[in-house]
Design a protein around this motif. Sequence first.
Motif, PDB file in Angstrom:
ATOM      1  N   VAL A 199      13.185   0.484  28.337  1.00  0.00           N
ATOM      2  CA  VAL A 199      14.465  -0.198  28.133  1.00  0.00           C
ATOM      3  C   VAL A 199      14.753  -0.369  26.646  1.00  0.00           C
ATOM      4  O   VAL A 199      15.811   0.045  26.146  1.00  0.00           O
ATOM      5  CB  VAL A 199      14.476  -1.569  28.833  1.00  0.00           C
ATOM      6  N   ALA A 200      13.825  -0.994  25.929  1.00  0.00           N
ATOM      7  CA  ALA A 200      14.047  -1.271  24.505  1.00  0.00           C
ATOM      8  C   ALA A 200      12.708  -1.524  23.837  1.00  0.00           C
ATOM      9  O   ALA A 200      11.732  -1.909  24.486  1.00  0.00           O
ATOM     10  CB  ALA A 200      14.964  -2.475  24.329  1.00  0.00           C
ATOM     11  N   ALA A 201      12.678  -1.320  22.515  1.00  0.00           N
ATOM     12  CA  ALA A 201      11.475  -1.569  21.741  1.00  0.00           C
ATOM     13  C   ALA A 201      11.858  -2.077  20.365  1.00  0.00           C
ATOM     14  O   ALA A 201      12.957  -1.811  19.867  1.00  0.00           O
ATOM     15  CB  ALA A 201      10.627  -0.302  21.623  1.00  0.00           C
ATOM     16  N   ILE A 202      10.915  -2.809  19.761  1.00  0.00           N
ATOM     17  CA  ILE A 202      11.144  -3.361  18.431  1.00  0.00           C
ATOM     18  C   ILE A 202       9.849  -3.271  17.635  1.00  0.00           C
ATOM     19  O   ILE A 202       8.758  -3.469  18.190  1.00  0.00           O
ATOM     20  CB  ILE A 202      11.670  -4.812  18.529  1.00  0.00           C
ATOM     21  N   SER A 203       9.965  -2.984  16.357  1.00  0.00           N
ATOM     22  CA  SER A 203       8.792  -2.869  15.507  1.00  0.00           C
ATOM     23  C   SER A 203       8.210  -4.245  15.199  1.00  0.00           C
ATOM     24  O   SER A 203       8.831  -5.274  15.461  1.00  0.00           O
ATOM     25  CB  SER A 203       9.169  -2.159  14.217  1.00  0.00           C
ATOM     26  N   GLY A 204       7.016  -4.227  14.611  1.00  0.00           N
ATOM     27  CA  GLY A 204       6.299  -5.476  14.357  1.00  0.00           C
ATOM     28  C   GLY A 204       7.041  -6.460  13.472  1.00  0.00           C
ATOM     29  O   GLY A 204       6.989  -7.674  13.696  1.00  0.00           O
ATOM     30  N   ASN A 205       7.756  -5.935  12.475  1.00  0.00           N
ATOM     31  CA  ASN A 205       8.495  -6.836  11.579  1.00  0.00           C
ATOM     32  C   ASN A 205       9.943  -7.021  12.013  1.00  0.00           C
ATOM     33  O   ASN A 205      10.718  -7.705  11.339  1.00  0.00           O
ATOM     34  CB  ASN A 205       8.455  -6.313  10.145  1.00  0.00           C
ATOM     35  N   GLY A 206      10.301  -6.413  13.122  1.00  0.00           N
ATOM     36  CA  GLY A 206      11.651  -6.560  13.654  1.00  0.00           C
ATOM     37  C   GLY A 206      12.693  -5.702  12.985  1.00  0.00           C
ATOM     38  O   GLY A 206      13.873  -5.763  13.336  1.00  0.00           O
ATOM     39  N   GLY A 207      12.279  -4.863  12.049  1.00  0.00           N
ATOM     40  CA  GLY A 207      13.241  -4.092  11.287  1.00  0.00           C
ATOM     41  C   GLY A 207      13.776  -2.855  11.982  1.00  0.00           C
ATOM     42  O   GLY A 207      14.808  -2.321  11.592  1.00  0.00           O
ATOM     43  N   SER A 208      13.080  -2.402  13.008  1.00  0.00           N
ATOM     44  CA  SER A 208      13.512  -1.198  13.733  1.00  0.00           C
ATOM     45  C   SER A 208      13.567  -1.485  15.226  1.00  0.00           C
ATOM     46  O   SER A 208      12.703  -2.183  15.760  1.00  0.00           O
ATOM     47  CB  SER A 208      12.534  -0.049  13.483  1.00  0.00           C
ATOM     48  N   THR A 209      14.582  -0.927  15.867  1.00  0.00           N
ATOM     49  CA  THR A 209      14.727  -1.075  17.307  1.00  0.00           C
ATOM     50  C   THR A 209      15.117   0.264  17.919  1.00  0.00           C
ATOM     51  O   THR A 209      15.587   1.178  17.224  1.00  0.00           O
ATOM     52  CB  THR A 209      15.799  -2.111  17.675  1.00  0.00           C
ATOM     53  N   ASN A 210      14.906   0.370  19.222  1.00  0.00           N
ATOM     54  CA  ASN A 210      15.286   1.572  19.943  1.00  0.00           C
ATOM     55  C   ASN A 210      15.663   1.165  21.361  1.00  0.00           C
ATOM     56  O   ASN A 210      15.061   0.255  21.918  1.00  0.00           O
ATOM     57  CB  ASN A 210      14.134   2.577  19.950  1.00  0.00           C
ATOM     58  N   TYR A 211      16.671   1.847  21.912  1.00  0.00           N
ATOM     59  CA  TYR A 211      17.167   1.493  23.234  1.00  0.00           C
ATOM     60  C   TYR A 211      17.318   2.724  24.115  1.00  0.00           C
ATOM     61  O   TYR A 211      17.645   3.817  23.631  1.00  0.00           O
ATOM     62  CB  TYR A 211      18.536   0.819  23.129  1.00  0.00           C
ATOM     63  N   ALA A 212      17.131   2.525  25.396  1.00  0.00           N
ATOM     64  CA  ALA A 212      17.484   3.564  26.351  1.00  0.00           C
ATOM     65  C   ALA A 212      19.000   3.722  26.366  1.00  0.00           C
ATOM     66  O   ALA A 212      19.739   2.748  26.158  1.00  0.00           O
ATOM     67  CB  ALA A 212      16.986   3.187  27.745  1.00  0.00           C
ATOM     68  N   ASP A 213      19.460   4.929  26.598  1.00  0.00           N
ATOM     69  CA  ASP A 213      20.904   5.187  26.600  1.00  0.00           C
ATOM     70  C   ASP A 213      21.624   4.314  27.627  1.00  0.00           C
ATOM     71  O   ASP A 213      22.761   3.891  27.413  1.00  0.00           O
ATOM     72  CB  ASP A 213      21.175   6.659  26.894  1.00  0.00           C
ATOM     73  N   SER A 214      20.958   4.037  28.725  1.00  0.00           N
ATOM     74  CA  SER A 214      21.588   3.290  29.815  1.00  0.00           C
ATOM     75  C   SER A 214      21.887   1.839  29.462  1.00  0.00           C
ATOM     76  O   SER A 214      22.707   1.192  30.141  1.00  0.00           O
ATOM     77  CB  SER A 214      20.704   3.343  31.068  1.00  0.00           C
ATOM     78  N   VAL A 215      21.251   1.313  28.423  1.00  0.00           N
ATOM     79  CA  VAL A 215      21.465  -0.093  28.066  1.00  0.00           C
ATOM     80  C   VAL A 215      22.054  -0.261  26.671  1.00  0.00           C
ATOM     81  O   VAL A 215      22.380  -1.383  26.267  1.00  0.00           O
ATOM     82  CB  VAL A 215      20.158  -0.916  28.169  1.00  0.00           C
ATOM     83  N   LYS A 216      22.207   0.833  25.952  1.00  0.00           N
ATOM     84  CA  LYS A 216      22.685   0.767  24.577  1.00  0.00           C
ATOM     85  C   LYS A 216      24.073   0.130  24.548  1.00  0.00           C
ATOM     86  O   LYS A 216      24.955   0.481  25.324  1.00  0.00           O
ATOM     87  CB  LYS A 216      22.723   2.181  23.986  1.00  0.00           C
ATOM     88  N   GLY A 217      24.249  -0.836  23.658  1.00  0.00           N
ATOM     89  CA  GLY A 217      25.530  -1.526  23.546  1.00  0.00           C
ATOM     90  C   GLY A 217      25.641  -2.745  24.449  1.00  0.00           C
ATOM     91  O   GLY A 217      26.562  -3.543  24.298  1.00  0.00           O
ATOM     92  N   ARG A 218      24.717  -2.877  25.409  1.00  0.00           N
ATOM     93  CA  ARG A 218      24.757  -4.032  26.326  1.00  0.00           C
ATOM     94  C   ARG A 218      23.552  -4.950  26.142  1.00  0.00           C
ATOM     95  O   ARG A 218      23.669  -6.165  26.320  1.00  0.00           O
ATOM     96  CB  ARG A 218      24.791  -3.549  27.781  1.00  0.00           C
ATOM     97  N   PHE A 219      22.395  -4.374  25.820  1.00  0.00           N
ATOM     98  CA  PHE A 219      21.164  -5.144  25.659  1.00  0.00           C
ATOM     99  C   PHE A 219      20.788  -5.204  24.177  1.00  0.00           C
ATOM    100  O   PHE A 219      21.027  -4.260  23.421  1.00  0.00           O
ATOM    101  CB  PHE A 219      20.014  -4.485  26.413  1.00  0.00           C
TER     102      PHE A 219
END
Length: 123
Positions: free
Chosen positions: A48-68
């Motif tokens: 669904v989503a991921a975040i780096s240890g310092n919070g500076g990078s994130t990644n989202y699944a296409d199905s939730v991008k813009g909503r989550f």
Amino acid sequence: QVQLAESGGGLVQAGGSLRLSCAASGRTFSNYAMGWFRQAPGKEREFVAAISGNGGSTNYADSVKGRFTISRDNVKNTVYLQMNSLKPEDTAIYYCAAGYGSLFIRRTRYDYWGPGTQVTVSS
């Protein structure tokens, strides 16, 4: 060892919002990438989503991008998943996971998992 515990799941109508939380304990929280995954009945667990240890990078699944939105508080050792504009297809058990390192999408890169929290979106 890292212990994880999700909370915040529940029943919501389509178009509504929920915020999931995942409290971590055991190791230095900021050393771990954190991810959210979900598993619907009869389906495989998916990213669904991921975040780096310092919070500076994130990644989202296409199905939730813009909503989550994923975020983390390294003082409270907690990661969050804000879910807006929920759809019935978002219904699943949501799991948080911790993996030592930067940021991961693949499920196999995560070493620790919480027990999950149920999210049900009614139409």
